[in-house]
Scaffold this motif. Structure first.
Motif, PDB file in Angstrom:
ATOM      1  N   THR A  15       0.856  -1.195   0.000  1.00 15.09           N
ATOM      2  CA  THR A  15       0.000   0.000   0.000  1.00 15.09           C
ATOM      3  C   THR A  15       0.887   1.238   0.000  1.00 15.09           C
ATOM      4  OG1 THR A  15      -1.703  -1.205   1.188  1.00 15.09           O
ATOM      5  CG2 THR A  15      -1.855   1.205   1.225  1.00 15.09           C
ATOM      6  N   SER A  56      -0.231   4.375  -0.891  1.00 19.65           N
ATOM      7  CA  SER A  56      -1.050   5.383  -0.215  1.00 19.65           C
ATOM      8  C   SER A  56      -2.440   4.766  -0.134  1.00 19.65           C
ATOM      9  CB  SER A  56      -1.098   6.682  -1.024  1.00 19.65           C
ATOM     10  OG  SER A  56      -1.885   6.481  -2.176  1.00 19.65           O
ATOM     11  N   GLU A  57      -3.322   5.457   0.562  1.00 24.70           N
ATOM     12  CA  GLU A  57      -4.674   4.901   0.726  1.00 24.70           C
ATOM     13  C   GLU A  57      -5.298   4.515  -0.620  1.00 24.70           C
ATOM     14  OE1 GLU A  57      -8.486   6.683   2.671  1.00 24.70           O
ATOM     15  OE2 GLU A  57      -6.710   7.195   3.857  1.00 24.70           O
ATOM     16  N   SER A  70      -0.197  13.072  -1.574  1.00 22.37           N
ATOM     17  CA  SER A  70      -0.298  11.631  -1.806  1.00 22.37           C
ATOM     18  C   SER A  70      -0.142  11.289  -3.293  1.00 22.37           C
ATOM     19  CB  SER A  70      -1.624  11.097  -1.277  1.00 22.37           C
ATOM     20  OG  SER A  70      -2.663  11.645  -2.036  1.00 22.37           O
ATOM     21  N   LYS A  71      -0.044  12.315  -4.144  1.00 21.25           N
ATOM     22  CA  LYS A  71       0.204  12.051  -5.578  1.00 21.25           C
ATOM     23  C   LYS A  71       1.526  12.672  -6.026  1.00 21.25           C
ATOM     24  CE  LYS A  71      -4.220  10.976  -7.459  1.00 21.25           C
ATOM     25  NZ  LYS A  71      -5.462  11.207  -6.816  1.00 21.25           N
ATOM     26  N   LEU A  76       4.665  11.006  -1.474  1.00 18.18           N
ATOM     27  CA  LEU A  76       4.327   9.602  -1.760  1.00 18.18           C
ATOM     28  C   LEU A  76       5.529   8.664  -1.621  1.00 18.18           C
ATOM     29  CD1 LEU A  76       2.039   7.718  -2.766  1.00 18.18           C
ATOM     30  CD2 LEU A  76       2.758   8.258  -5.105  1.00 18.18           C
ATOM     31  N   GLY A  90       9.210   7.662   4.876  1.00 17.75           N
ATOM     32  CA  GLY A  90       8.192   7.033   4.024  1.00 17.75           C
ATOM     33  C   GLY A  90       8.815   5.999   3.094  1.00 17.75           C
TER      34      GLY A  90
END
Ligand SMILES: Cc1cc2nc3c(=O)[nH]c(=O)nc-3n(C[C@H](O)[C@H](O)[C@H](O)COP(=O)(O)O)c2cc1C
Length: 349
Positions: A13, A15-16, A223-224, A260, A290
């Motif tokens: 995963t 990101s969500e 997140s992108k 990300l 991350g």
């Protein structure tokens, strides 16, 4: 031997909204097959679609403006026609069950007037010595230093390109900050000798990169937004003592923003650098908590080991993906892989 239990082929995963079916990333690779208006072709649609079994594809570096170009037939994503044609690539990859991110690119001093009809632009008037690859004897030119308002315009071009990419359906964008191109040129002392707020101290050298990151985040969300960096200077420019301070600062800021992922730009991930206290991917992970994509001369065994030693690692595979469109199927089933050969660069199979 089947390798179904290999961690490399387990899902991840990112990101969500972005779940990868395996931890194999197809590395960005410039192929020079866009048409004369720098629009992706139908052959490119098929090329990427054939590789959709990768957990994630990062496209070849894609121009954010017409003056960003340094090689023949590299695609852009700065106008509607380019973005529309990229949407066919994205749709085909999605239809085959893959995910795809657009790599956003400005070559800076490595651009050439042969392609842009303009003198190259860069942080400072310092040229790179040598001839331009894939460009039949062109010699690198002396760039002119960017004015402050021009720097701010380029930041906006990154944001616009990111907007175009998300509209075309891409799962995210990767800002190309590696391999000695424009962002790297700002980060390093050998290429950035400015005496304004974009040069000198490490905080100033990081300013352009962070402004680009922030403008892209504002446009498409953290997140992108991803970035590729090569904290080791290994191509297209020289290392100067203290360059790493800018990278440390930048990685800390990227961590705060929760982008990300950070993707290492390298051809051999195993080389250790004294000024990074070891291998560059490990250096990145010291400051960025991350996901880190490592890259450079991996095979299945090395890739699985790297993930086992750091569960937040993904592994990008480059040249073997040119040689084996079905790299994931073959590698996961322990089948023979074709070796990469230079002659494969002449077709888009
Ligand atoms: C033909 C070719 C084109 C490349 N173009 C890009 C590019 O557009 N953007 C980028 O960040 N790296 C580029 N790279 C570097 C690759 O992403 C990768 O770091 C390198 O190939 C090492 O991985 P590998 O050993 O698995 O091939 C390119 C590499 C090759 C061989």
């Amino acid at each position: 031997m089947a390798m179904v239990n290999n961690v490399l082929f387990s899902s991840y995963t990112l990101s969500e909204g972005l779940v990868l079916k395996n931890r194999v990333v197809m590395a960005p690779m410039t192929r020079c097959f866009a048409d004369e208006t720098l629009v992706p072709t139908n052959d490119m649609v098929q090329y990427y679609a054939r590789r959709a079994s990768a957990g994630l594809i990062v496209t070849e570096a894609t121009l954010i403006s017409s003056d960003a170009q340094g090689y023949p037939n590299t695609p852009g994503i700065y106008n509607d026609q380019q973005a529309e044609s990229w949407s066919h690539v994205v749709d085909a990859v999605h239809q085959n069950g893959g995910k795809i991110i657009s790599q956003l690119w400005h070559t800076g001093r490595l651009s050439h007037s042969h392609y842009t009809s303009e003198q190259p632009i860069a942080p400072s008037a310092i040229s790179f010595t040598g001839s331009v690859p894939r460009s039949q004897g062109l010699i690198y030119e002396l760039p002119r230093p960017l004015k402050i308002n021009e720097i701010q315009d380029i930041v906006k071009q990154y944001a616009k390109a990111a907007e175009n990419a998300i509209k075309a359906g891409f799962d995210g964008v990767e800002i190309h900050g590696a391999n000695g191109y424009l962002i790297d040129q700002f980060l390093r002392q050998s290429t950035n000798q400015r005496d304004d707020q974009y040069g000198g101290s490490s905080i100033n050298r990081v300013r352009f990169a962070l402004q680009v990151v922030d403008a892209v985040i504002e446009q498409v969300g953290e997140s992108k937004t991803a970035i590729r960096l090569s904290p080791q200077a290994y191509i297209n420019l020289e290392y100067t003592d203290g360059d790493e301070e800018a990278y440390e600062l930048l990685l800390n800021e990227l961590d705060k923003r929760g982008v990300l992922y950070v993707h290492l730009g390298a051809f051999d991930s195993n080389i250790e650098y004294e000024y990074l206290n070891g291998r560059p991917a490990d250096y990145i992970s010291q400051f960025f908590t991350g996901t880190v994509i490592s890259c450079g001369s991996f095979n299945v065994e090395k890739a699985s080991q790297a993930i086992e030693s750091n569960s937040k690692n993904l592994i990008a595979i480059g040249r073997p993906f040119i040689a084996n469109p079905d790299w994931v199927e073959r590698a996961s089933q322990g089948q023979k892989l074709n070796d990469f050969e230079d002659k494969m660069m002449t077709t888009l199979f």
